[in-house]
Design a protein around this motif. Structure first.
Motif, short mmCIF file in Angstrom:
data_model
loop_
_atom_site.label_atom_id
_atom_site.label_comp_id
_atom_site.label_asym_id
_atom_site.label_seq_id
_atom_site.Cartn_x
_atom_site.Cartn_y
_atom_site.Cartn_z
N TYR A 1 13.13 -17.36 -22.64
CA TYR A 1 11.87 -17.99 -23.29
C TYR A 1 11.52 -16.85 -24.11
O TYR A 1 11.36 -15.71 -23.84
CB TYR A 1 10.73 -18.16 -22.05
N THR A 2 11.10 -17.19 -25.34
CA THR A 2 10.44 -16.19 -26.29
C THR A 2 9.07 -16.21 -26.42
O THR A 2 8.33 -17.25 -26.20
CB THR A 2 11.03 -16.64 -27.67
N MET A 3 8.18 -14.99 -26.15
CA MET A 3 6.92 -15.11 -26.35
C MET A 3 6.29 -14.54 -27.49
O MET A 3 6.85 -13.22 -27.68
CB MET A 3 6.23 -14.45 -24.90
N HIS A 4 5.53 -15.04 -28.28
CA HIS A 4 5.03 -14.42 -29.22
C HIS A 4 3.79 -13.36 -28.97
O HIS A 4 3.33 -13.61 -27.93
CB HIS A 4 4.60 -15.33 -30.32
N HIS A 5 3.58 -12.39 -29.75
CA HIS A 5 2.33 -11.48 -29.29
C HIS A 5 1.80 -10.95 -30.72
O HIS A 5 2.59 -10.60 -31.50
CB HIS A 5 2.64 -10.48 -28.40
N PHE A 6 0.77 -10.39 -30.53
CA PHE A 6 -0.04 -9.40 -31.51
C PHE A 6 -0.87 -8.58 -30.55
O PHE A 6 -1.39 -8.92 -29.88
CB PHE A 6 -0.34 -9.94 -32.81
N SER A 7 -1.03 -7.34 -31.49
CA SER A 7 -1.98 -6.31 -31.06
C SER A 7 -3.04 -6.27 -32.00
O SER A 7 -2.62 -6.29 -33.25
CB SER A 7 -1.53 -4.94 -30.53
N GLN A 8 -4.33 -5.94 -31.71
CA GLN A 8 -5.50 -5.97 -32.76
C GLN A 8 -6.49 -4.81 -32.20
O GLN A 8 -6.88 -4.71 -30.91
CB GLN A 8 -5.99 -7.17 -33.07
N SER A 9 -6.95 -4.17 -33.21
CA SER A 9 -8.09 -3.40 -32.64
C SER A 9 -9.02 -3.24 -33.82
O SER A 9 -8.58 -3.95 -34.84
CB SER A 9 -7.43 -1.65 -32.55
N ASN A 10 -10.36 -2.63 -33.80
CA ASN A 10 -11.35 -2.37 -34.65
C ASN A 10 -10.54 -1.44 -35.77
O ASN A 10 -9.87 -0.52 -35.19
CB ASN A 10 -12.73 -1.99 -34.08
N GLU B 1 -1.05 -21.87 -27.64
CA GLU B 1 -1.34 -21.68 -26.41
C GLU B 1 -1.27 -20.26 -25.81
O GLU B 1 -0.43 -19.51 -26.11
CB GLU B 1 -0.65 -22.54 -25.45
N VAL B 2 -2.60 -19.65 -25.74
CA VAL B 2 -2.55 -18.50 -25.41
C VAL B 2 -2.29 -18.23 -23.92
O VAL B 2 -3.15 -18.89 -22.86
CB VAL B 2 -3.90 -17.60 -25.55
N HIS B 3 -1.29 -17.23 -23.60
CA HIS B 3 -0.62 -17.26 -21.91
C HIS B 3 -1.59 -16.08 -21.38
O HIS B 3 -1.85 -15.91 -20.21
CB HIS B 3 0.56 -16.85 -22.07
N HIS B 4 -1.72 -15.00 -22.02
CA HIS B 4 -2.10 -13.52 -21.66
C HIS B 4 -2.73 -12.71 -22.60
O HIS B 4 -2.41 -12.89 -23.84
CB HIS B 4 -1.18 -12.94 -20.85
N MET B 5 -3.69 -12.01 -22.26
CA MET B 5 -4.38 -10.88 -22.78
C MET B 5 -4.59 -9.88 -22.19
O MET B 5 -5.15 -9.75 -21.12
CB MET B 5 -5.58 -11.36 -23.72
N ILE B 6 -4.14 -8.66 -22.97
CA ILE B 6 -4.29 -7.26 -22.07
C ILE B 6 -5.03 -6.36 -23.04
O ILE B 6 -4.52 -6.21 -24.09
CB ILE B 6 -2.73 -6.88 -21.74
N MET B 7 -5.93 -5.81 -22.47
CA MET B 7 -6.61 -4.72 -23.10
C MET B 7 -6.25 -3.33 -22.72
O MET B 7 -6.10 -3.01 -21.57
CB MET B 7 -8.34 -5.00 -22.78
N THR C 1 -3.83 -7.06 -26.89
CA THR C 1 -2.61 -7.57 -27.15
C THR C 1 -2.67 -9.05 -26.35
O THR C 1 -3.12 -9.18 -25.26
CB THR C 1 -1.39 -6.77 -26.59
N VAL C 2 -2.39 -10.02 -27.55
CA VAL C 2 -2.37 -11.31 -27.06
C VAL C 2 -1.00 -11.96 -27.06
O VAL C 2 -0.30 -11.54 -28.23
CB VAL C 2 -3.28 -12.10 -28.23
N TYR C 3 -0.77 -12.52 -25.93
CA TYR C 3 0.63 -13.34 -25.88
C TYR C 3 0.53 -14.78 -25.74
O TYR C 3 -0.28 -15.61 -25.25
CB TYR C 3 1.39 -12.93 -24.37
#
Length: 73
Positions: A7-16, A43-49, A63-65
């Motif tokens: 299973y492939t999960m997409h993600h991106f990370s973002q900051s100010n 569909e957002v599965h998980h977010m990690i700060m 980071t949003v998965y």
């Protein structure tokens, strides 16, 4: 032999932006919400700060998965 499930999960990370205001969590959450909306139907599965400490203070990031939602007809 067992079946392999992949299973492939997409993600991106973002900051100010680094510098004054980099630690403002409400601003970061708004930026991430805007980015999620720009992705379209996902569909957002998980977010990690995460938090990094810099000379300007705390610098949180998220980071949003997610996965793209597809219609199965």
């Amino acid at each position: 032999m067992s079946e392999r499930i992949t299973y492939t999960m997409h993600h991106f990370s973002q900051s100010n932006p680094k510098g004054p205001g980099q630690g403002e969590v409400p601003a970061l959450l708004r930026r991430v919400a805007d980015s999620i909306e720009e992705l379209g139907n996902v569909e957002v599965h998980h977010m990690i700060m995460h938090n990094e400490t810099t000379e300007d203070g705390d610098w949180p990031s998220l980071t949003v998965y997610f996965d793209y939602v597809t219609d199965h007809a």
